[in-house]
Every structure is written in C-alpha cells, then in structure tokens.
Design a protein around this motif. Structure first.
Motif, mmCIF file in Angstrom:
data_model
loop_
_atom_site.group_PDB
_atom_site.id
_atom_site.type_symbol
_atom_site.label_atom_id
_atom_site.label_comp_id
_atom_site.label_asym_id
_atom_site.label_seq_id
_atom_site.Cartn_x
_atom_site.Cartn_y
_atom_site.Cartn_z
ATOM 1 N N GLY A 59 33.405 51.143 47.678
ATOM 2 C CA GLY A 59 32.965 50.197 46.653
ATOM 3 C C GLY A 59 31.707 49.453 47.000
ATOM 4 O O GLY A 59 30.975 49.014 46.109
ATOM 5 N N MET A 60 31.414 49.323 48.318
ATOM 6 C CA MET A 60 30.327 48.402 48.682
ATOM 7 C C MET A 60 29.496 48.806 49.898
ATOM 8 O O MET A 60 28.558 48.088 50.245
ATOM 9 C CB MET A 60 30.899 47.002 48.889
ATOM 10 C CG MET A 60 32.036 46.938 49.854
ATOM 11 S SD MET A 60 32.915 45.366 49.682
ATOM 12 C CE MET A 60 34.244 45.620 50.836
ATOM 13 N N HIS A 61 29.829 49.931 50.543
ATOM 14 C CA HIS A 61 28.934 50.437 51.586
ATOM 15 C C HIS A 61 27.765 51.105 50.874
ATOM 16 O O HIS A 61 27.894 52.185 50.328
ATOM 17 C CB HIS A 61 29.665 51.417 52.497
ATOM 18 C CG HIS A 61 28.880 51.831 53.693
ATOM 19 N ND1 HIS A 61 29.447 52.007 54.934
ATOM 20 C CD2 HIS A 61 27.563 52.082 53.867
ATOM 21 C CE1 HIS A 61 28.519 52.363 55.809
ATOM 22 N NE2 HIS A 61 27.358 52.427 55.159
ATOM 23 N N GLY A 62 26.624 50.445 50.863
ATOM 24 C CA GLY A 62 25.540 50.839 49.982
ATOM 25 C C GLY A 62 24.666 51.959 50.490
ATOM 26 O O GLY A 62 24.564 52.208 51.699
ATOM 27 N N VAL A 63 24.023 52.629 49.549
ATOM 28 C CA VAL A 63 22.916 53.527 49.837
ATOM 29 C C VAL A 63 21.649 52.667 49.868
ATOM 30 O O VAL A 63 21.380 51.917 48.924
ATOM 31 C CB VAL A 63 22.768 54.599 48.750
ATOM 32 C CG1 VAL A 63 21.515 55.437 48.982
ATOM 33 C CG2 VAL A 63 24.011 55.482 48.699
ATOM 34 N N GLN A 92 27.752 44.585 46.902
ATOM 35 C CA GLN A 92 29.013 44.087 46.371
ATOM 36 C C GLN A 92 29.700 45.181 45.552
ATOM 37 O O GLN A 92 29.060 46.144 45.146
ATOM 38 C CB GLN A 92 28.771 42.847 45.519
ATOM 39 C CG GLN A 92 28.292 41.645 46.322
ATOM 40 C CD GLN A 92 29.259 41.261 47.417
ATOM 41 O OE1 GLN A 92 28.964 41.403 48.600
ATOM 42 N NE2 GLN A 92 30.438 40.798 47.051
ATOM 43 N N PRO A 93 30.991 45.053 45.271
ATOM 44 C CA PRO A 93 31.700 46.132 44.574
ATOM 45 C C PRO A 93 31.327 46.287 43.107
ATOM 46 O O PRO A 93 31.621 47.322 42.515
ATOM 47 C CB PRO A 93 33.178 45.732 44.701
ATOM 48 C CG PRO A 93 33.227 44.726 45.796
ATOM 49 C CD PRO A 93 31.916 44.017 45.757
ATOM 50 N N ILE A 94 30.725 45.261 42.501
ATOM 51 C CA ILE A 94 30.368 45.310 41.086
ATOM 52 C C ILE A 94 28.995 44.686 40.868
ATOM 53 O O ILE A 94 28.412 44.086 41.772
ATOM 54 C CB ILE A 94 31.434 44.619 40.198
ATOM 55 C CG1 ILE A 94 31.785 43.236 40.748
ATOM 56 C CG2 ILE A 94 32.673 45.487 40.066
ATOM 57 C CD1 ILE A 94 32.794 42.471 39.906
ATOM 58 N N CYS A 95 28.512 44.803 39.622
ATOM 59 C CA CYS A 95 27.095 44.590 39.313
ATOM 60 C C CYS A 95 26.580 43.170 39.497
ATOM 61 O O CYS A 95 25.668 42.926 40.290
ATOM 62 C CB CYS A 95 26.824 45.019 37.865
ATOM 63 S SG CYS A 95 27.395 46.677 37.461
ATOM 64 N N SER A 96 27.103 42.216 38.709
ATOM 65 C CA SER A 96 26.547 40.860 38.721
ATOM 66 C C SER A 96 26.522 40.233 40.118
ATOM 67 O O SER A 96 25.519 39.609 40.496
ATOM 68 C CB SER A 96 27.317 39.950 37.763
ATOM 69 O OG SER A 96 27.208 40.373 36.434
ATOM 70 N N PRO A 97 27.607 40.361 40.919
ATOM 71 C CA PRO A 97 27.566 39.760 42.250
ATOM 72 C C PRO A 97 26.449 40.301 43.138
ATOM 73 O O PRO A 97 25.793 39.539 43.846
ATOM 74 C CB PRO A 97 28.949 40.088 42.817
ATOM 75 C CG PRO A 97 29.826 40.168 41.618
ATOM 76 C CD PRO A 97 28.968 40.839 40.578
ATOM 77 N N THR A 98 26.223 41.611 43.121
ATOM 78 C CA THR A 98 25.127 42.166 43.924
ATOM 79 C C THR A 98 23.789 41.603 43.471
ATOM 80 O O THR A 98 22.961 41.165 44.286
ATOM 81 C CB THR A 98 25.113 43.697 43.825
ATOM 82 O OG1 THR A 98 26.208 44.221 44.570
ATOM 83 C CG2 THR A 98 23.817 44.280 44.394
ATOM 84 N N ARG A 99 23.553 41.589 42.177
ATOM 85 C CA ARG A 99 22.264 41.126 41.665
ATOM 86 C C ARG A 99 22.068 39.636 41.924
ATOM 87 O O ARG A 99 20.958 39.184 42.240
ATOM 88 C CB ARG A 99 22.179 41.457 40.167
ATOM 89 C CG ARG A 99 22.146 42.954 39.932
ATOM 90 C CD ARG A 99 22.539 43.382 38.519
ATOM 91 N NE ARG A 99 22.949 44.767 38.544
ATOM 92 C CZ ARG A 99 22.116 45.805 38.452
ATOM 93 N NH1 ARG A 99 20.823 45.594 38.275
ATOM 94 N NH2 ARG A 99 22.570 47.039 38.516
ATOM 95 N N ASP A 103 23.610 49.086 43.630
ATOM 96 C CA ASP A 103 24.254 47.786 43.445
ATOM 97 C C ASP A 103 25.727 47.815 43.822
ATOM 98 O O ASP A 103 26.315 46.777 44.119
ATOM 99 C CB ASP A 103 24.085 47.283 41.998
ATOM 100 C CG ASP A 103 24.824 48.133 40.961
ATOM 101 O OD1 ASP A 103 25.148 49.296 41.257
ATOM 102 O OD2 ASP A 103 25.060 47.626 39.853
ATOM 103 N N ASN A 104 26.341 48.991 43.814
ATOM 104 C CA ASN A 104 27.736 49.156 44.242
ATOM 105 C C ASN A 104 28.027 50.644 44.337
ATOM 106 O O ASN A 104 27.147 51.476 44.080
ATOM 107 C CB ASN A 104 28.718 48.464 43.279
ATOM 108 C CG ASN A 104 28.472 48.748 41.810
ATOM 109 O OD1 ASN A 104 28.073 47.864 41.059
ATOM 110 N ND2 ASN A 104 28.694 49.984 41.393
ATOM 111 N N GLY A 105 29.249 50.983 44.702
ATOM 112 C CA GLY A 105 29.607 52.381 44.830
ATOM 113 C C GLY A 105 29.692 53.093 43.495
ATOM 114 O O GLY A 105 29.640 52.477 42.423
#
Length: 508
Positions: free
Chosen positions: A305-309, A73-80, A280-282
């Motif tokens: 913002g959201m294509h992750g490593v 996700q583009p930011i922290c809380s949503p990814t987690r 968790d984001n870009g």
C-alpha cells in the motif's frame, strides 16, 4: 609609497571578493520538476517487473538514484498533503480517508506549502494535474497555495476524456486552470493534456528571471481504466482486460514523461534540473495494478500500500554527485514528507514560518549516500477507522491495539487494528508463485515485522519480540498525543455543482 601599496592591496582584495561574490551569486538555483503518478503499482515499473515496459522511466532511473526504501501513504490525499506540507497527516487533521469533492475539508492554511516556500525563494511555480487536498473555499485553490499557474482537476479522480466526476449519479466538469473552468478539452486524453501543458510551461520559462518549480501530478494510472487504443494494442497479448488497459495507461504515462524530459533538454533546462518521480500509493489490484512481491495493495498498511516507487534524476544530479550516482540504488529510509525540507533547502530557501516539520532534509542521503537522518516513520494513526477485534490486555495500559495504526522504527514495523487487504497477489504473467496462505484470525489486531530481513511481511514477530512491541506501542502513544483531531465532515449539499454552473469548484 607604502600607503599607496596598502591601498592597492585593499582595492585588489575588494575586487577579488566582489568577483567571488558575483560568481557565487551567478550560480543558478536548480530547476525542480516533480512528477507524481497515481495508484502506480510497485511491480508496474520496468525495473521492478517484466510484464509492463517503461523504457523512459527505466532510463531516467538508471541515470540517477533509485529510492528502494521510500515510503508514501496508502491513499491519495494523505500523500499529497504530506508532500506539500512536510507534515504527518496526524498534524494536519487528514488522518482519516481522502478528501471527497463534496466535503468542506482541506489541507489547513496554518503552514505554507512547498510551492509557497519555493516562490519565496525566487522560483516560478507551476502545477498541472490532480490537486486533491481540498477546494471548498477559494483560499484553498492551487493558485492561492503558492502556484503561479494551475491546470488540471481538483478532486480525486475524473474520466480521462470528458474530465467529469459524479455528484448524486450526475456527471459534472472538474477541469480548470487558474482563471476558471476549462470547457473545451472534452475528448482529449488527460495524460496528453497534462504533458502538453507542462511542456508549454517549460518552453515559456525564462531561466534568466527565475528558476523553475514544476509539479506534474498525472491522473495516470488511477481508475477508470481508459486509454487510447494505440497504447492498449502494445499489450494485446495480455488476456485480462483490466491488466491490458492498465498496461496501456502506463505506456501513455511513460511516453508523457519522455516528452516532458525531451522538452527540458531541448530548452537547455535539463542540465540544471533535479527530476523526481514518485507514486502516491500502491497499485489497485482490482483495476489492473500489481505490487508483487509486496504484500497488500492501495488502502492497506501493508508494504504494497505504501512502499513507493521513486527515483531522482536530472542533469544536476550528475553534476553534484560525488562520486557519480548514475545507477545508484539507495536503501536509506526516506518518506514523502521529506521532500519539503529537502527541496526548500536545495533551493536555498528558509523553513521559517512553517510549523514543526515531520520531514528531514535527505539531499546528502540521496546524492552522497549518507545515512538517513530518519530513524522513525509514522505511517498513520486513524482513530476514526472501524476497530478490529478487542484491545490486547497485555498492552492495554499502553495502546488500544484495535485502533488502526502503523509505525516504522529502524528495521521494525508494527501494525495495529485494521490493516486491510493483506494478501500477496502475483503478477498475472502465467507463472507459478508459491505464496503463503493467510490464516489470520479476523480479530487479530497486532503484527510486528522486521522489514529489512522480511520485506514481504511473511513472518509476524509480535509474539516472539514483545519488548520491541512495547517500545513501538509507547512510541505510537507518544505520537498520538501530538495529533490534532481528525477532520472528516459529511458531504455538504451546497457543494452540488448544479448550483455552480455545472462545474466543481469552491462553494463557500
């Protein structure tokens, strides 16, 4: 005589069955170690860029499977929240922004976390690092969400040495374990503290009693830009101070992962371990991160913002792969919400008791190279975000294009509303990069890209392929009809750490 022979056969069959059953039961469940980096740029791992060196991460990725069509996700809380729950943020009410330290908000309790499910499956569950999915009540704390032990910080960011975060311009401690605040770690660098805690967990683990689940969510490489001098010195040739400090922070992260994996090998756990690395984001360009050649950065709906490593490694990966996967590059569509069903089923667990999941079991996709079961991926729908432009009349009967949203369907990606910071930022290595010039109208609110053919989002197809646009807007509409109302409460003055011993923690 015949009866004796038959009885003998029955006894022999029973012994064979028992032996087979014992063999199956004696096969240990895999250890699972999940390392999550924070604000880590796409260009900032060695195998994607050549300015910052990551020898440990590169070797691990080369020994396993690199996930090159992997999204967070583009930011922290949503990814987690999606990692822990397996559910899109539109289904947990966390579709707007991050959870602030002073907000009475959290990942809801109506579905178990991945730690709950692995614990249910017999695992010892441990977490070290950044929580950031809410803590305003005791029941939302990590040790009450499935983790046997916890050590780290609850909010979105801390200082790396003092482990504090401000409330009304005053710093307060945000560092604790499952028993309460930890006051004696000031002056010690968080990447080393978290690595050392994870190593203590590994060395104290008894594999004869339980398999291990370890979730290590590093503070690195989120701002503020702080790192011991010996790491920064490795990059003294980088003139830009932010980039130089950031590169040093990556070096500390890389070393930490090396020490962690060495401990897994020293204790004999590595051979039965699945090791996962993800961001968790870009990266944040303003604080030294870089996502080139992707467009955009942290907080945006662009690929940067959201294509992750991400990659999967570990001793068990080589054992279970057929054929061997060392060095494999996987380009199947995988999302951070997929880890929940993938790891629960890998652990022999059950998905009973969960609400409808948005994730898919991707183990055979990763290990065997099977096609991904995922054909559609919702990046987000945020009805609270500021609107951009006016709804396009052509599609207003389907979707309000001023609403911030993004969706992937097969090769295509659609963005509506405010996508944010959509420039291409080249790595600051002194070379020339011929990048497009952005001329978007400030009221433009619809884009369509073929991400497979145009992964860097240079060519907007929204005017050329209206049929695809319509299909995807209808899909956004259908998904939004399943959404729960977003929760984004105002700051609660009762959260003030001054009222709670000068420490961040539950206040209700």
């Amino acid at each position: 005589m015949e009866r004796v022979f038959v009885n003998y056969l029955v006894l022999f069959a029973a012994l064979i069955s028992a032996s087979f059953s014992a063999t199956v039961q004696s096969t240990p469940k895999p250890n699972i170690v999940f390392v999550l980096a924070d604000d880590y740029g796409y260009n900032d791992i060695g195998y994607h860029g050549d300015q910052i060196k990551t020898p440990v991460l590169d070797r691990l990725a080369a020994s396993g499977v690199k996930l090159e069509n992997y999204y967070v996700q583009p930011i922290c809380s949503p990814t987690r929240s999606q990692l822990l729950s397996g559910r899109y943020q539109i289904h947990t009410g966390l579709q707007h922004g991050i959870i602030g330290n002073s907000q009475a908000n959290a990942l809801p309790l109506d579905s178990p976390t991945i730690a709950d499910k692995l614990k249910e499956s017999g695992y010892a569950t441990h977490m070290a690092g950044k929580w950031h999915v809410g803590f305003y009540k005791e029941e939302f704390m990590p040790h009450n969400r499935g983790f046997d032990t916890y050590y780290g910080y609850l909010g979105g960011h801390d200082t790396y040495y003092t482990h504090m975060i401000n409330y009304k311009s005053k710093p307060y401690l945000d560092w604790r374990d499952e028993t309460g605040p930890v006051f004696n770690e000031s002056g010690l660098y968080s990447a080393q503290l978290l690595t050392n805690r994870a190593i203590r967990v590994i060395k104290g683990h008894n594999p004869d009693k339980h398999p291990l689940f370890l979730y290590l969510a590093y503070q690195s490489v989120h701002s503020p830009l702080q790192v011991p001098e010996r790491y920064e010195k490795q990059y003294k040739h980088i003139k830009d101070e932010h980039r130089r400090l950031y590169a040093g922070m990556v070096a500390a992260l890389d070393e930490g992962v090396g020490n962690l994996t060495a401990a897994l090998k020293d204790t004999g756990l590595w051979d039965n371990t699945v090791f996962i690395f993800s961001t968790d984001n870009g990266g944040t360009v303003l604080y030294g991160g870089n996502n080139y050649p992707l467009r955009g950065w942290k907080g945006s709906l662009w690929e940067g913002g959201m294509h992750g490593v991400g990659f999967v490694a570990g001793g068990l990966v080589d054992k279970r792969s057929a054929p061997a996967v060392a060095g494999t590059v996987n380009r199947e569509l995988i999302h951070v919400s997929d880890w929940f069903p993938t790891l629960v089923r890998l652990a022999g667990g059950s998905l009973n008791g969960t609400k409808d999941l948005d994730g898919f079991d991707q183990w055979d996709t990763i290990i065997k190279g099977n096609k991904s079961p995922r054909k559609v991926m919702l990046h987000n729908i945020d009805i609270l975000y500021r609107r951009r432009g006016k709804p396009l009349e052509k599609y207003v009967h389907i979707w309000d294009t001023s609403v911030r949203a993004a969706l992937r369907m097969g090769d295509y990606k659609i963005i509506t509303g405010e996508a944010k910071n959509g420039s291409w930022v080249p790595p600051p290595d002194g070379r020339h990069y011929d990048l497009p010039v952005i001329k978007d109208d400030p009221n433009k609110n619809l884009w369509l890209f073929n991400i497979t053919g145009d992964p860097y989002e240079h060519h907007d197809l929204s005017n050329k392929e209206p049929e695809v646009v319509e299909v995807m807007l209808r899909m956004l509409k259908a998904m939004n009809e399943t959404a729960v109302p977003p929760r984004f409460p105002p700051s609660d003055p009762q959260s003030n750490p001054a009222l709670h011993g000068g420490v961040w923690g539950p206040w209700q």
